[in-house]
Design a protein around this motif. Structure first.
Motif, PDB file in Angstrom:
ATOM      1  N   LEU A   1      61.157 -46.804  57.946  1.00 10.66           N
ATOM      2  CA  LEU A   1      62.068 -47.354  58.952  1.00 10.66           C
ATOM      3  C   LEU A   1      63.498 -46.877  58.743  1.00 10.66           C
ATOM      4  O   LEU A   1      64.271 -46.774  59.701  1.00 10.66           O
ATOM      5  CB  LEU A   1      61.998 -48.882  58.961  1.00 10.66           C
ATOM      6  N   ASP A   2      63.856 -46.601  57.496  1.00  8.23           N
ATOM      7  CA  ASP A   2      65.203 -46.103  57.192  1.00  8.23           C
ATOM      8  C   ASP A   2      65.362 -44.618  57.496  1.00  8.23           C
ATOM      9  O   ASP A   2      66.478 -44.149  57.704  1.00  8.23           O
ATOM     10  CB  ASP A   2      65.541 -46.334  55.708  1.00  8.23           C
ATOM     11  N   THR A   3      64.258 -43.875  57.516  1.00 10.11           N
ATOM     12  CA  THR A   3      64.365 -42.414  57.579  1.00 10.11           C
ATOM     13  C   THR A   3      63.683 -41.765  58.784  1.00 10.11           C
ATOM     14  O   THR A   3      63.850 -40.571  59.000  1.00 10.11           O
ATOM     15  CB  THR A   3      63.766 -41.786  56.307  1.00 10.11           C
TER      16      THR A   3
ATOM     17  N   VAL B   1      60.888 -44.779  64.764  1.00 11.81           N
ATOM     18  CA  VAL B   1      59.665 -45.531  65.026  1.00 11.81           C
ATOM     19  C   VAL B   1      59.848 -46.248  66.357  1.00 11.81           C
ATOM     20  O   VAL B   1      60.881 -46.881  66.588  1.00 11.81           O
ATOM     21  CB  VAL B   1      59.385 -46.549  63.893  1.00 11.81           C
ATOM     22  N   ASP B   2      58.843 -46.155  67.238  1.00 12.66           N
ATOM     23  CA  ASP B   2      58.907 -46.807  68.545  1.00 12.66           C
ATOM     24  C   ASP B   2      58.121 -48.108  68.592  1.00 12.66           C
ATOM     25  O   ASP B   2      58.395 -48.974  69.432  1.00 12.66           O
ATOM     26  CB  ASP B   2      58.357 -45.874  69.627  1.00 12.66           C
ATOM     27  N   ALA B   3      57.125 -48.243  67.721  1.00 10.83           N
ATOM     28  CA  ALA B   3      56.265 -49.425  67.696  1.00 10.83           C
ATOM     29  C   ALA B   3      55.548 -49.454  66.348  1.00 10.83           C
ATOM     30  O   ALA B   3      55.497 -48.441  65.651  1.00 10.83           O
ATOM     31  CB  ALA B   3      55.249 -49.386  68.836  1.00 10.83           C
ATOM     32  N   ALA B   4      55.001 -50.623  65.999  1.00  8.69           N
ATOM     33  CA  ALA B   4      54.307 -50.729  64.709  1.00  8.69           C
ATOM     34  C   ALA B   4      53.113 -51.672  64.806  1.00  8.69           C
ATOM     35  O   ALA B   4      53.132 -52.645  65.561  1.00  8.69           O
ATOM     36  CB  ALA B   4      55.269 -51.211  63.630  1.00  8.69           C
ATOM     37  N   ILE B   5      52.113 -51.347  64.008  1.00  4.57           N
ATOM     38  CA  ILE B   5      50.924 -52.181  63.842  1.00  4.57           C
ATOM     39  C   ILE B   5      50.901 -52.590  62.375  1.00  4.57           C
ATOM     40  O   ILE B   5      50.843 -51.724  61.493  1.00  4.57           O
ATOM     41  CB  ILE B   5      49.646 -51.413  64.217  1.00  4.57           C
ATOM     42  N   LEU B   6      50.958 -53.899  62.121  1.00  2.78           N
ATOM     43  CA  LEU B   6      51.103 -54.396  60.759  1.00  2.78           C
ATOM     44  C   LEU B   6      49.925 -55.251  60.336  1.00  2.78           C
ATOM     45  O   LEU B   6      49.600 -56.239  61.002  1.00  2.78           O
ATOM     46  CB  LEU B   6      52.373 -55.265  60.651  1.00  2.78           C
ATOM     47  N   ASP B   7      49.326 -54.916  59.213  1.00  2.10           N
ATOM     48  CA  ASP B   7      48.378 -55.808  58.553  1.00  2.10           C
ATOM     49  C   ASP B   7      49.229 -56.890  57.883  1.00  2.10           C
ATOM     50  O   ASP B   7      50.300 -56.589  57.347  1.00  2.10           O
ATOM     51  CB  ASP B   7      47.570 -55.039  57.517  1.00  2.10           C
TER      52      ASP B   7
ATOM     53  N   GLN C   1      61.988 -56.467  63.685  1.00  2.52           N
ATOM     54  CA  GLN C   1      62.588 -57.433  64.605  1.00  2.52           C
ATOM     55  C   GLN C   1      64.092 -57.184  64.712  1.00  2.52           C
ATOM     56  O   GLN C   1      64.645 -57.157  65.817  1.00  2.52           O
ATOM     57  CB  GLN C   1      62.291 -58.845  64.107  1.00  2.52           C
ATOM     58  N   ASP C   2      64.761 -56.983  63.575  1.00  3.13           N
ATOM     59  CA  ASP C   2      66.205 -56.715  63.569  1.00  3.13           C
ATOM     60  C   ASP C   2      66.546 -55.428  64.315  1.00  3.13           C
ATOM     61  O   ASP C   2      67.611 -55.321  64.927  1.00  3.13           O
ATOM     62  CB  ASP C   2      66.737 -56.619  62.134  1.00  3.13           C
ATOM     63  N   MET C   3      65.647 -54.449  64.244  1.00  6.18           N
ATOM     64  CA  MET C   3      65.872 -53.154  64.889  1.00  6.18           C
ATOM     65  C   MET C   3      65.456 -53.153  66.359  1.00  6.18           C
ATOM     66  O   MET C   3      65.675 -52.169  67.066  1.00  6.18           O
ATOM     67  CB  MET C   3      65.108 -52.055  64.127  1.00  6.18           C
TER      68      MET C   3
END
Length: 125
Positions: free
Chosen positions: A50-52, A55-61, A77-79
């Motif tokens: 996320l820092d480098t 990213v347009d979207a994410a899928i998180l376990d 969420q902050d981004m």
């Protein structure tokens, strides 16, 4: 056009510690025209992405080996980056600050995930 067609041209971060599931999801997303970031089974590595990386979207376990994914969800969420939790865990385990983020059960159903990720964008048009 299906919801999953909207993955085309997007950069999707996958945070998942089950290798075969992560790999299957990566292949399906790439077949839909997405660029996959990761997959990674690690919170710190996901935060580094996320820092480098864009990213347009994410899928998180929700639960990775020994740790919860919530620091990644907070950063997303902050981004202002849409994400969904994809887990076999019950939704009650998700802290209330993440209400409104969809829990999709494993195995991943990309059509449901796409619908959840892109619902707000669809309302904006």
């Amino acid at each position: 056009m299906t919801h999953s067609d909207r993955f085309s041209g997007t950069r999707v971060l996958i945070v998942e510690d089950e290798f075969l599931l992560a790999e299957e999801t990566r292949l399906k997303l790439e077949a839909l025209g997405a660029t996959v970031i990761g997959p990674t089974p690690d919170v710190d590595e996901a935060l580094e992405y996320l820092d480098t990386t864009q990213v347009d979207a994410a899928i998180l376990d929700i639960y990775l080996t020994g740790e919860f994914v919530f620091p990644v969800a907070e950063r997303l969420q902050d981004m202002g980056i849409p994400f969904v939790f994809a887990s076999a865990y019950d939704a009650e385990i998700i802290p209330s600050r993440f209400e409104g983020f969809v829990l999709c059960e494993k195995p991943f159903e990309l059509e449901k995930i796409a619908q959840a990720l892109f619902a707000s964008a669809q309302r904006d048009h």
